[in-house]
Motif scaffolding. Sequence first.
Motif, PDB file in Angstrom:
ATOM      1  N   TRP A  33      33.201  31.817   0.404  1.00  0.00           N
ATOM      2  CA  TRP A  33      33.316  30.876  -0.711  1.00  0.00           C
ATOM      3  C   TRP A  33      34.072  31.474  -1.894  1.00  0.00           C
ATOM      4  O   TRP A  33      34.024  30.949  -2.997  1.00  0.00           O
ATOM      5  N   CYS A  90      32.681  32.461  -9.462  1.00  0.00           N
ATOM      6  CA  CYS A  90      33.457  31.666  -8.503  1.00  0.00           C
ATOM      7  C   CYS A  90      34.930  31.781  -8.864  1.00  0.00           C
ATOM      8  O   CYS A  90      35.313  31.569 -10.012  1.00  0.00           O
ATOM      9  N   TYR A 109      27.452  25.005  -9.796  1.00  0.00           N
ATOM     10  CA  TYR A 109      28.576  24.678  -8.921  1.00  0.00           C
ATOM     11  C   TYR A 109      28.242  25.135  -7.508  1.00  0.00           C
ATOM     12  O   TYR A 109      28.037  26.321  -7.262  1.00  0.00           O
ATOM     13  N   TYR A 110      28.123  24.208  -6.579  1.00  0.00           N
ATOM     14  CA  TYR A 110      27.736  24.467  -5.184  1.00  0.00           C
ATOM     15  C   TYR A 110      26.372  25.138  -5.062  1.00  0.00           C
ATOM     16  O   TYR A 110      26.121  25.890  -4.127  1.00  0.00           O
TER      17      TYR A 110
END
Length: 127
Positions: A24, A40, A74-75
């Motif tokens: 990811w 991220c 986020y995610y």
Amino acid sequence: MKYPWIDEYLLAKPSVTKDLQAEWNGIRYQIGGKLFAAICLDDATGKAVYITLKLDPAEGEFLRRQYEDIIPGYYMNKVHWNSIKADGSVPDDLLREMLEKSYQLVLSGFSKKKQKELLEGEKNDAV
């Protein structure tokens, strides 16, 4: 990224490990194998997009109402996790406080014995 101090700040904490989660495209910061913060990265540029951390649900909700650059994780689980825009306007002191709370929240999930081991343990930088 507006917060270049994050890596040094987090790796200075006892027993924190850092690695790249290639699936990811994110940098993970863990204690005792449990995630407490992540950065991220943008797939195209490799630049930081979000800093994700864990907070008490009520505090996370309060902060999201105060700062437009703090969003549900986020995610991640939207109740317990929050993401901060890496080029946003969240003050450094507040982000440091949030990172510390995330570290302490995850640490408190371990037994007292394991907490003591982790706090006395060595840091390990896998990246």
